[in-house]
Design a protein around this motif. Structure first.
Motif, mmCIF file in Angstrom:
data_model
loop_
_atom_site.group_PDB
_atom_site.id
_atom_site.type_symbol
_atom_site.label_atom_id
_atom_site.label_comp_id
_atom_site.label_asym_id
_atom_site.label_seq_id
_atom_site.Cartn_x
_atom_site.Cartn_y
_atom_site.Cartn_z
ATOM 1 N N ASP A 8 0.807 -1.216 0.000
ATOM 2 C CA ASP A 8 0.000 0.000 0.000
ATOM 3 C C ASP A 8 0.841 1.268 0.000
ATOM 4 O OD1 ASP A 8 -2.228 -1.625 0.113
ATOM 5 O OD2 ASP A 8 -2.458 -1.436 2.269
ATOM 6 N N LEU A 9 2.163 1.132 -0.032
ATOM 7 C CA LEU A 9 3.059 2.274 0.050
ATOM 8 C C LEU A 9 4.218 2.059 -0.913
ATOM 9 C CD1 LEU A 9 3.251 4.832 1.888
ATOM 10 C CD2 LEU A 9 4.765 3.508 3.341
ATOM 11 N N ARG A 10 4.442 3.006 -1.798
ATOM 12 C CA ARG A 10 5.523 2.900 -2.781
ATOM 13 C C ARG A 10 6.445 4.106 -2.647
ATOM 14 N NH1 ARG A 10 2.389 0.345 -6.988
ATOM 15 N NH2 ARG A 10 1.472 -1.448 -5.966
ATOM 16 N N THR A 11 7.726 3.887 -2.821
ATOM 17 C CA THR A 11 8.692 4.978 -2.801
ATOM 18 C C THR A 11 9.080 5.312 -4.238
ATOM 19 O OG1 THR A 11 9.546 4.311 -0.646
ATOM 20 C CG2 THR A 11 10.958 5.717 -1.985
ATOM 21 N N VAL A 12 9.029 6.602 -4.555
ATOM 22 C CA VAL A 12 9.394 7.090 -5.883
ATOM 23 C C VAL A 12 10.581 8.025 -5.722
ATOM 24 C CG1 VAL A 12 8.648 8.471 -7.858
ATOM 25 C CG2 VAL A 12 7.039 6.896 -6.758
ATOM 26 N N THR A 13 11.684 7.686 -6.372
ATOM 27 C CA THR A 13 12.849 8.559 -6.390
ATOM 28 C C THR A 13 12.656 9.563 -7.520
ATOM 29 O OG1 THR A 13 14.245 6.790 -5.541
ATOM 30 C CG2 THR A 13 15.363 8.649 -6.594
ATOM 31 N N LEU A 14 12.689 10.834 -7.158
ATOM 32 C CA LEU A 14 12.430 11.889 -8.129
ATOM 33 C C LEU A 14 13.647 12.148 -9.003
ATOM 34 C CD1 LEU A 14 10.591 14.364 -5.722
ATOM 35 C CD2 LEU A 14 9.564 12.716 -7.304
ATOM 36 N N ASP A 15 13.426 12.365 -10.292
ATOM 37 C CA ASP A 15 14.498 12.759 -11.204
ATOM 38 C C ASP A 15 14.984 14.167 -10.859
ATOM 39 O OD1 ASP A 15 14.376 10.363 -12.583
ATOM 40 O OD2 ASP A 15 13.153 11.161 -14.215
ATOM 41 N N GLN A 29 6.977 9.041 -0.830
ATOM 42 C CA GLN A 29 6.208 7.817 -0.721
ATOM 43 C C GLN A 29 4.798 8.135 -1.190
ATOM 44 O OE1 GLN A 29 7.088 6.752 3.433
ATOM 45 N NE2 GLN A 29 7.979 4.900 2.561
ATOM 46 N N VAL A 30 4.224 7.203 -1.924
ATOM 47 C CA VAL A 30 2.850 7.321 -2.390
ATOM 48 C C VAL A 30 2.072 6.214 -1.709
ATOM 49 C CG1 VAL A 30 1.317 7.338 -4.388
ATOM 50 C CG2 VAL A 30 3.659 8.150 -4.627
ATOM 51 N N ARG A 31 0.997 6.608 -1.048
ATOM 52 C CA ARG A 31 0.156 5.674 -0.313
ATOM 53 C C ARG A 31 -1.079 5.341 -1.151
ATOM 54 N NH1 ARG A 31 -3.910 7.012 2.305
ATOM 55 N NH2 ARG A 31 -3.391 9.200 2.588
ATOM 56 N N LYS A 32 -1.497 4.081 -1.079
ATOM 57 C CA LYS A 32 -2.720 3.667 -1.776
ATOM 58 C C LYS A 32 -3.877 4.502 -1.249
ATOM 59 C CE LYS A 32 -5.504 -0.372 -2.862
ATOM 60 N NZ LYS A 32 -5.600 -1.832 -2.724
ATOM 61 N N PRO A 33 -4.618 5.161 -2.145
ATOM 62 C CA PRO A 33 -5.720 6.007 -1.674
ATOM 63 C C PRO A 33 -6.876 5.179 -1.118
ATOM 64 C CG PRO A 33 -5.608 6.035 -4.074
ATOM 65 C CD PRO A 33 -4.453 5.217 -3.597
ATOM 66 N N HIS A 34 -7.532 5.746 -0.126
ATOM 67 C CA HIS A 34 -8.765 5.169 0.403
ATOM 68 C C HIS A 34 -9.912 5.754 -0.407
ATOM 69 C CE1 HIS A 34 -6.504 3.590 3.760
ATOM 70 N NE2 HIS A 34 -5.993 4.787 3.946
ATOM 71 N N GLY A 35 -11.060 5.112 -0.371
ATOM 72 C CA GLY A 35 -12.206 5.560 -1.150
ATOM 73 C C GLY A 35 -12.540 7.036 -0.941
ATOM 74 N N GLY A 36 -12.524 7.495 0.289
ATOM 75 C CA GLY A 36 -12.859 8.883 0.586
ATOM 76 C C GLY A 36 -11.886 9.883 -0.015
ATOM 77 N N GLU A 37 -10.643 9.464 -0.228
ATOM 78 C CA GLU A 37 -9.643 10.360 -0.815
ATOM 79 C C GLU A 37 -9.856 10.545 -2.312
ATOM 80 O OE1 GLU A 37 -5.942 9.679 2.197
ATOM 81 O OE2 GLU A 37 -6.459 8.059 0.818
ATOM 82 N N ILE A 86 -0.113 5.630 -8.786
ATOM 83 C CA ILE A 86 -1.535 5.807 -8.486
ATOM 84 C C ILE A 86 -2.367 4.878 -9.373
ATOM 85 C CG2 ILE A 86 -3.496 7.429 -8.670
ATOM 86 C CD1 ILE A 86 -1.666 8.076 -6.309
ATOM 87 N N MET A 87 -2.065 4.875 -10.670
ATOM 88 C CA MET A 87 -2.802 4.042 -11.613
ATOM 89 C C MET A 87 -2.697 2.564 -11.215
ATOM 90 S SD MET A 87 -2.757 4.114 -15.784
ATOM 91 C CE MET A 87 -1.019 4.249 -15.831
#
Length: 103
Positions: A8-15, A29-37, A86-87
């Motif tokens: 549910d959590l991914r790390t993205v290294t920015l260019d 870090q990008v967290r898996k969104p919950h429905g309300g988000e 996200i996708m």
């Protein structure tokens, strides 16, 4: 309250790191969104990586949280990287399996 798992959590290294005052943010870090988000957002817009939808959602699910101004200043390649995560979170397991070359 549950804690995010690595699924549910991914790390993205920015260019191109984001500058926040004196702080340099080289990865997010990008967290898996919950429905309300996803409130007020079109799922098809997110799956099409439409900027306005990504801008809104990234302020809700990034760690540290990005501001809309920081999202606007992202390098396009970083915006695509974050949008791809996200996708991937939004696709059902069956769709991922169908897209997998090893599936």
């Amino acid at each position: 309250m549950t804690h995010a798992t690595t699924i549910d959590l991914r790390t993205v290294t920015l260019d191109t790191p984001v500058m926040r005052g004196e702080q340099t943010i080289a990865s997010l870090q990008v967290r898996k969104p919950h429905g309300g988000e996803l409130r007020g957002l079109s799922l098809s817009a997110l799956l099409n990586l439409e900027y306005v939808a990504l801008e809104t959602l990234l302020t809700r699910v990034t760690i540290p949280p990005l501001t809309k101004q920081e999202v606007a200043s992202l390098d396009p390649s970083d915006l695509i990287q974050l949008g791809s995560e996200i996708m991937d979170f939004l696709l059902p397991k069956a769709a991922k399996a169908a897209l997998s070359p090893n599936g």
